[in-house]
Write an enzyme that holds these catalytic residues in place. Structure first.
Site, PDB file in Angstrom:
ATOM      1  N   PHE A  18      -1.568   4.860  -4.878  1.00  0.00           N
ATOM      2  CA  PHE A  18      -1.517   4.630  -6.336  1.00  0.00           C
ATOM      3  C   PHE A  18      -2.781   5.141  -7.058  1.00  0.00           C
ATOM      4  CE2 PHE A  18      -2.468   0.920  -9.394  1.00  0.00           C
ATOM      5  CZ  PHE A  18      -1.995   1.599 -10.510  1.00  0.00           C
TER       6      PHE A  18
ATOM      7  N   ALA B  61      -8.908   4.993   0.655  1.00  0.00           N
ATOM      8  CA  ALA B  61      -7.963   4.645   1.726  1.00  0.00           C
ATOM      9  C   ALA B  61      -8.145   3.204   2.148  1.00  0.00           C
ATOM     10  CB  ALA B  61      -8.168   5.569   2.923  1.00  0.00           C
TER      11      ALA B  61
ATOM     12  N   THR C 139     -13.196  -3.946  -4.709  1.00  0.00           N
ATOM     13  CA  THR C 139     -12.338  -4.783  -5.544  1.00  0.00           C
ATOM     14  C   THR C 139     -13.063  -6.040  -6.014  1.00  0.00           C
ATOM     15  OG1 THR C 139     -10.383  -6.212  -5.422  1.00  0.00           O
ATOM     16  CG2 THR C 139     -11.434  -5.731  -3.356  1.00  0.00           C
ATOM     17  N   ASP C 140     -12.608  -6.583  -7.139  1.00  0.00           N
ATOM     18  CA  ASP C 140     -13.183  -7.848  -7.619  1.00  0.00           C
ATOM     19  C   ASP C 140     -12.836  -9.018  -6.681  1.00  0.00           C
ATOM     20  OD1 ASP C 140     -10.463  -8.129  -8.230  1.00  0.00           O
ATOM     21  OD2 ASP C 140     -10.773  -8.514 -10.370  1.00  0.00           O
ATOM     22  N   GLU C 141     -11.849  -8.803  -5.790  1.00  0.00           N
ATOM     23  CA  GLU C 141     -11.452  -9.907  -4.899  1.00  0.00           C
ATOM     24  C   GLU C 141     -12.566 -10.298  -3.934  1.00  0.00           C
ATOM     25  OE1 GLU C 141      -7.545  -9.982  -3.300  1.00  0.00           O
ATOM     26  OE2 GLU C 141      -6.671  -9.034  -5.056  1.00  0.00           O
TER      27      GLU C 141
ATOM     28  N   TYR D 170      -7.387  -9.582   3.405  1.00  0.00           N
ATOM     29  CA  TYR D 170      -7.637  -8.344   2.642  1.00  0.00           C
ATOM     30  C   TYR D 170      -9.018  -8.370   2.016  1.00  0.00           C
ATOM     31  CZ  TYR D 170      -7.712  -5.286  -1.450  1.00  0.00           C
ATOM     32  OH  TYR D 170      -8.099  -4.373  -2.406  1.00  0.00           O
TER      33      TYR D 170
ATOM     34  N   LYS E 265     -12.403  -6.007   2.697  1.00  0.00           N
ATOM     35  CA  LYS E 265     -13.054  -5.174   1.672  1.00  0.00           C
ATOM     36  C   LYS E 265     -14.533  -5.563   1.529  1.00  0.00           C
ATOM     37  CE  LYS E 265     -11.366  -2.479  -0.703  1.00  0.00           C
ATOM     38  NZ  LYS E 265     -11.185  -1.000  -0.514  1.00  0.00           N
TER      39      LYS E 265
ATOM     40  N   PRO F 206      10.542 -13.030  -8.594  1.00  0.00           N
ATOM     41  CA  PRO F 206       9.886 -14.095  -7.826  1.00  0.00           C
ATOM     42  C   PRO F 206       8.448 -14.361  -8.272  1.00  0.00           C
ATOM     43  CG  PRO F 206       9.877 -12.062  -6.552  1.00  0.00           C
ATOM     44  CD  PRO F 206      10.570 -11.748  -7.857  1.00  0.00           C
TER      45      PRO F 206
ATOM     46  N   ARG G  18       1.691 -18.115  -2.785  1.00  0.00           N
ATOM     47  CA  ARG G  18       0.943 -17.329  -1.790  1.00  0.00           C
ATOM     48  C   ARG G  18      -0.076 -18.268  -1.127  1.00  0.00           C
ATOM     49  NH1 ARG G  18      -2.083 -12.129  -4.223  1.00  0.00           N
ATOM     50  NH2 ARG G  18      -0.140 -11.050  -3.734  1.00  0.00           N
TER      51      ARG G  18
HETATM   52  P1  NAD Z   1      -2.275   1.922  -2.101  1.00  0.00           P
HETATM   53  O1  NAD Z   1      -1.846   0.957  -1.069  1.00  0.00           O
HETATM   54  O2  NAD Z   1      -1.346   2.310  -3.205  1.00  0.00           O
HETATM   55  O3  NAD Z   1      -2.745   3.292  -1.401  1.00  0.00           O
HETATM   56  C1  NAD Z   1      -3.512   3.314  -0.237  1.00  0.00           C
HETATM   57  C2  NAD Z   1      -3.465   4.736   0.325  1.00  0.00           C
HETATM   58  O4  NAD Z   1      -4.317   4.771   1.485  1.00  0.00           O
HETATM   59  C3  NAD Z   1      -2.077   5.177   0.789  1.00  0.00           C
HETATM   60  O5  NAD Z   1      -1.823   6.504   0.379  1.00  0.00           O
HETATM   61  C4  NAD Z   1      -2.148   5.101   2.314  1.00  0.00           C
HETATM   62  O6  NAD Z   1      -1.300   6.018   2.979  1.00  0.00           O
HETATM   63  C5  NAD Z   1      -3.625   5.420   2.557  1.00  0.00           C
HETATM   64  N1  NAD Z   1      -4.122   4.894   3.824  1.00  0.00           N
HETATM   65  C6  NAD Z   1      -3.950   3.634   4.329  1.00  0.00           C
HETATM   66  N2  NAD Z   1      -4.549   3.534   5.529  1.00  0.00           N
HETATM   67  C7  NAD Z   1      -5.123   4.739   5.774  1.00  0.00           C
HETATM   68  C8  NAD Z   1      -5.900   5.238   6.860  1.00  0.00           C
HETATM   69  N3  NAD Z   1      -6.185   4.483   7.933  1.00  0.00           N
HETATM   70  N4  NAD Z   1      -6.341   6.507   6.794  1.00  0.00           N
HETATM   71  C9  NAD Z   1      -6.061   7.296   5.716  1.00  0.00           C
HETATM   72  N5  NAD Z   1      -5.300   6.878   4.689  1.00  0.00           N
HETATM   73  C10 NAD Z   1      -4.855   5.609   4.712  1.00  0.00           C
HETATM   74  O7  NAD Z   1      -3.632   1.320  -2.684  1.00  0.00           O
HETATM   75  P2  NAD Z   1      -4.246   1.394  -4.158  1.00  0.00           P
HETATM   76  O8  NAD Z   1      -3.717   0.271  -4.954  1.00  0.00           O
HETATM   77  O9  NAD Z   1      -4.145   2.781  -4.668  1.00  0.00           O
HETATM   78  O10 NAD Z   1      -5.769   1.050  -3.832  1.00  0.00           O
HETATM   79  C11 NAD Z   1      -6.698   2.092  -3.524  1.00  0.00           C
HETATM   80  C12 NAD Z   1      -8.063   1.470  -3.282  1.00  0.00           C
HETATM   81  O11 NAD Z   1      -8.482   0.764  -4.443  1.00  0.00           O
HETATM   82  C13 NAD Z   1      -8.089   0.458  -2.142  1.00  0.00           C
HETATM   83  O12 NAD Z   1      -9.302   0.624  -1.453  1.00  0.00           O
HETATM   84  C14 NAD Z   1      -8.059  -0.894  -2.848  1.00  0.00           C
HETATM   85  O13 NAD Z   1      -8.715  -1.863  -2.081  1.00  0.00           O
HETATM   86  C15 NAD Z   1      -8.836  -0.578  -4.108  1.00  0.00           C
HETATM   87  N6  NAD Z   1      -8.503  -1.379  -5.305  1.00  0.00           N
HETATM   88  C16 NAD Z   1      -7.200  -1.512  -5.718  1.00  0.00           C
HETATM   89  C17 NAD Z   1      -6.923  -2.212  -6.896  1.00  0.00           C
HETATM   90  C18 NAD Z   1      -5.509  -2.363  -7.413  1.00  0.00           C
HETATM   91  O14 NAD Z   1      -5.284  -3.097  -8.370  1.00  0.00           O
HETATM   92  N7  NAD Z   1      -4.518  -1.698  -6.844  1.00  0.00           N
HETATM   93  C19 NAD Z   1      -7.964  -2.783  -7.631  1.00  0.00           C
HETATM   94  C20 NAD Z   1      -9.282  -2.642  -7.162  1.00  0.00           C
HETATM   95  C21 NAD Z   1      -9.535  -1.926  -6.011  1.00  0.00           C
HETATM   96  O1  DAU Z   2      -8.007  -7.591  -8.194  1.00  0.00           O
HETATM   97  C1  DAU Z   2      -7.859  -6.357  -7.545  1.00  0.00           C
HETATM   98  C2  DAU Z   2      -6.749  -6.450  -6.523  1.00  0.00           C
HETATM   99  O2  DAU Z   2      -5.536  -6.510  -7.262  1.00  0.00           O
HETATM  100  C3  DAU Z   2      -6.732  -5.285  -5.551  1.00  0.00           C
HETATM  101  O3  DAU Z   2      -7.894  -5.326  -4.774  1.00  0.00           O
HETATM  102  C4  DAU Z   2      -5.490  -5.345  -4.648  1.00  0.00           C
HETATM  103  O4  DAU Z   2      -5.430  -4.191  -3.833  1.00  0.00           O
HETATM  104  C5  DAU Z   2      -4.259  -5.399  -5.532  1.00  0.00           C
HETATM  105  O5  DAU Z   2      -3.092  -5.515  -4.736  1.00  0.00           O
HETATM  106  C6  DAU Z   2      -4.342  -6.574  -6.501  1.00  0.00           C
HETATM  107  O6  DAU Z   2      -4.270  -7.841  -5.807  1.00  0.00           O
HETATM  108  P1  DAU Z   2      -3.395  -9.072  -6.373  1.00  0.00           P
HETATM  109  O7  DAU Z   2      -3.080  -9.958  -5.249  1.00  0.00           O
HETATM  110  O8  DAU Z   2      -4.030  -9.648  -7.598  1.00  0.00           O
HETATM  111  O9  DAU Z   2      -2.097  -8.239  -6.867  1.00  0.00           O
HETATM  112  P2  DAU Z   2      -0.509  -8.486  -6.728  1.00  0.00           P
HETATM  113  O10 DAU Z   2       0.149  -7.449  -7.581  1.00  0.00           O
HETATM  114  O11 DAU Z   2      -0.084  -8.626  -5.314  1.00  0.00           O
HETATM  115  O12 DAU Z   2      -0.331  -9.911  -7.423  1.00  0.00           O
HETATM  116  C7  DAU Z   2      -0.774 -10.151  -8.748  1.00  0.00           C
HETATM  117  C8  DAU Z   2      -0.497 -11.606  -9.062  1.00  0.00           C
HETATM  118  O13 DAU Z   2       0.923 -11.801  -9.126  1.00  0.00           O
HETATM  119  C9  DAU Z   2      -0.999 -12.570  -7.998  1.00  0.00           C
HETATM  120  O14 DAU Z   2      -1.456 -13.759  -8.626  1.00  0.00           O
HETATM  121  C10 DAU Z   2       0.249 -12.885  -7.159  1.00  0.00           C
HETATM  122  C11 DAU Z   2       1.370 -12.774  -8.175  1.00  0.00           C
HETATM  123  N1  DAU Z   2       2.675 -12.316  -7.646  1.00  0.00           N
HETATM  124  C12 DAU Z   2       2.706 -11.165  -6.926  1.00  0.00           C
HETATM  125  C13 DAU Z   2       3.889 -10.695  -6.392  1.00  0.00           C
HETATM  126  C14 DAU Z   2       3.916  -9.419  -5.588  1.00  0.00           C
HETATM  127  C15 DAU Z   2       3.831 -13.040  -7.898  1.00  0.00           C
HETATM  128  O15 DAU Z   2       3.797 -14.081  -8.579  1.00  0.00           O
HETATM  129  N2  DAU Z   2       5.013 -12.588  -7.373  1.00  0.00           N
HETATM  130  C16 DAU Z   2       5.094 -11.437  -6.624  1.00  0.00           C
HETATM  131  O16 DAU Z   2       6.193 -11.100  -6.148  1.00  0.00           O
END
Ligand code: NAD
Ligand code: DAU
Length: 341
Positions: free
Chosen positions: A12, A83, A126-128, A154, A158, A209, A277
């Site tokens: 993403f 990644a 991540t902020d997590e 997770y 991180k 859900p 969760r």
């Molecule tokens: P995502 O799950 O959409 O994408 C992860 C990508 O990494 C995929 O293309 C996957 O194939 C690749 N990957 C996984 N394992 C791998 C490996 N061993 N070697 C090479 N490639 C690998 O994740 P995202 O939401 O795009 O998140 C990207 C980064 O940003 C992550 O490090 C995540 O922790 C961080 N992040 C995400 C969010 C969010 O809201 N999505 C917020 C803050 C930080």
């Molecule tokens: O804060 C940054 C993080 O945000 C990233 O580091 C993670 O990679 C990313 O997945 C995201 O984590 P969250 O756990 O906050 O995101 P998620 O979309 O899984 O869930 C957002 C909120 O919604 C959380 O409180 C759980 C809730 N949720 C999620 C799903 C998938 C539901 O209530 N129902 C659902 O089916």
């Protein structure tokens, strides 16, 4: 001009970052390294596949021999590590792969950077890593000085990776930076995450859900604003520094879900409250003062506009996500939600 390795670029945020780089720095060479796990999708990268300044390499960041060969051959100037295994629910189900990719994979990349020399290594975190904040203290925010206090496998993985980055900077002088961002939303987000999952279910008239009572708060940022912040950090940020990224856009899950239903013209009766969760973090809220003061970064996209654009993108790109939800994802969905009362 420089050569940049972008790991996780078929996911993403990584794919959005590649598009951002092509648009803003067309002179730079980009190498996307991605293992193509369930979350990686090569179709997403179709618009750049024929670009002479772009190459795709399918590899695991935890594969030391593959990373060494890649660095030896390409001699990159910059590495940006997106990644990761990124879904909290999957980490609760099976933590091991989170340690392998997020911790050991990061270590392999840091070692390769040491061995072959690098201008900059950036860790996308991540902020997590800060744990969560209570709902009754709206005055509290995560700053760069907030102690690490993780909740899920997770976030623990991180945080471990962040600590390794700082250790390699202090011990070996590796030029690293770290960014810790809040929840992203926008095009190409895998439909296991809240916003795309709710859009897909609403469009199929399936139950939505909501975990617990839906009162958990997340701080939402449009993905392009995250990409712009990382780009600024790479070009103007201080080595050794951590930057928090967020846009003061806190929303309760239930309010997001209702907004999606309203925009799609679907009834609230689709909302189904399900078992919470495990260890569910209550509230995330970033204080972005430092990146604003130091680098002048501010988010450009208001949530009202970003969510409208995002919903429209999922309406316009049905084959992209329908291919996903019609494949192995069904097994995942059944496992995760099938028995969740
Ligand atoms: P995502 O799950 O959409 O994408 C992860 C990508 O990494 C995929 O293309 C996957 O194939 C690749 N990957 C996984 N394992 C791998 C490996 N061993 N070697 C090479 N490639 C690998 O994740 P995202 O939401 O795009 O998140 C990207 C980064 O940003 C992550 O490090 C995540 O922790 C961080 N992040 C995400 C969010 C969010 O809201 N999505 C917020 C803050 C930080
Ligand atoms: O804060 C940054 C993080 O945000 C990233 O580091 C993670 O990679 C990313 O997945 C995201 O984590 P969250 O756990 O906050 O995101 P998620 O979309 O899984 O869930 C957002 C909120 O919604 C959380 O409180 C759980 C809730 N949720 C999620 C799903 C998938 C539901 O209530 N129902 C659902 O089916």
């Amino acid at each position: 001009m420089s050569k940049m390795i972008v790991t996780g670029g078929a996911g993403f945020i990584g794919s959005n970052f590649i598009f951002y780089q092509r648009a803003h720095h067309p002179e730079d060479e980009l190498i996307c390294v991605d293992k193509l796990t369930y979350a990686g999708n090569l179709e997403t990268l179709a618009p750049v596949m024929d670009d002479p300044k772009f190459q795709f390499v399918r590899a695991d960041i935890a594969d030391r021999a593959a990373m060494d060969a890649l660095f030896e051959r390409e001699k990159p100037d910059v590495v940006v590590n997106f990644a990761a295994e990124s879904h909290v629910d999957r980490s609760i189900e099976n933590p091991a792969i989170f340690l392998e990719t997020n911790v050991l994979g990061t270590q392999v990349l840091l070692d390769a950077c040491r061995k072959y020399g690098i201008g900059r290594y950036h860790q996308v975190s991540t902020d997590e890593v800060y744990g969560d904040l209570p709902l009754d203290r709206p005055d509290l925010f995560f700053t760069e000085r907030t102690p690490l206090h993780t909740s899920s496998p997770y976030s623990a993985s991180k945080a471990s990776a962040d600590l390794l980055c700082n250790a390699y900077q202090r011990t070996y002088g590796l030029p690293i930076t770290i960014s810790r961002c809040s929840n992203n939303y926008g095009p190409y987000q895998f439909p296991e995450k809240l916003i795309p999952l709710m859009i897909a279910n609403a469009l199929a008239d399936k139950p939505l859900p909501v975990y617990g009572q839906g009162l958990n708060v997340r701080d939402w940022l449009y993905v392009e604003d995250h990409c712009a912040a990382i780009d600024l950090i790479l070009r103007q940020g201080q080595v050794g520094q951590t930057y928090n990224i967020g846009g003061h856009n806190e929303m309760r899950n239930i309010d997001i879900v209702k907004l999606i239903l309203q925009q799609l013209g679907k009834p609230e009766s689709l909302i189904t409250y399900v078992t919470d969760r495990k260890g569910h973090d209550m509230r995330y809220a970033i204080d972005p003062t430092f990146i604003h003061d130091e680098l002048g970064w501010l988010p450009q996209t208001k949530f009202a506009d970003g969510i409208r654009k995002t919903i429209q993108w999922y309406l316009d790109n049905r084959p992209w996500w329908e291919n996903i939800i019609n494949g192995d994802y069904q097994t995942y969905y059944e496992r995760m939600y099938g028995h969740r009362g």
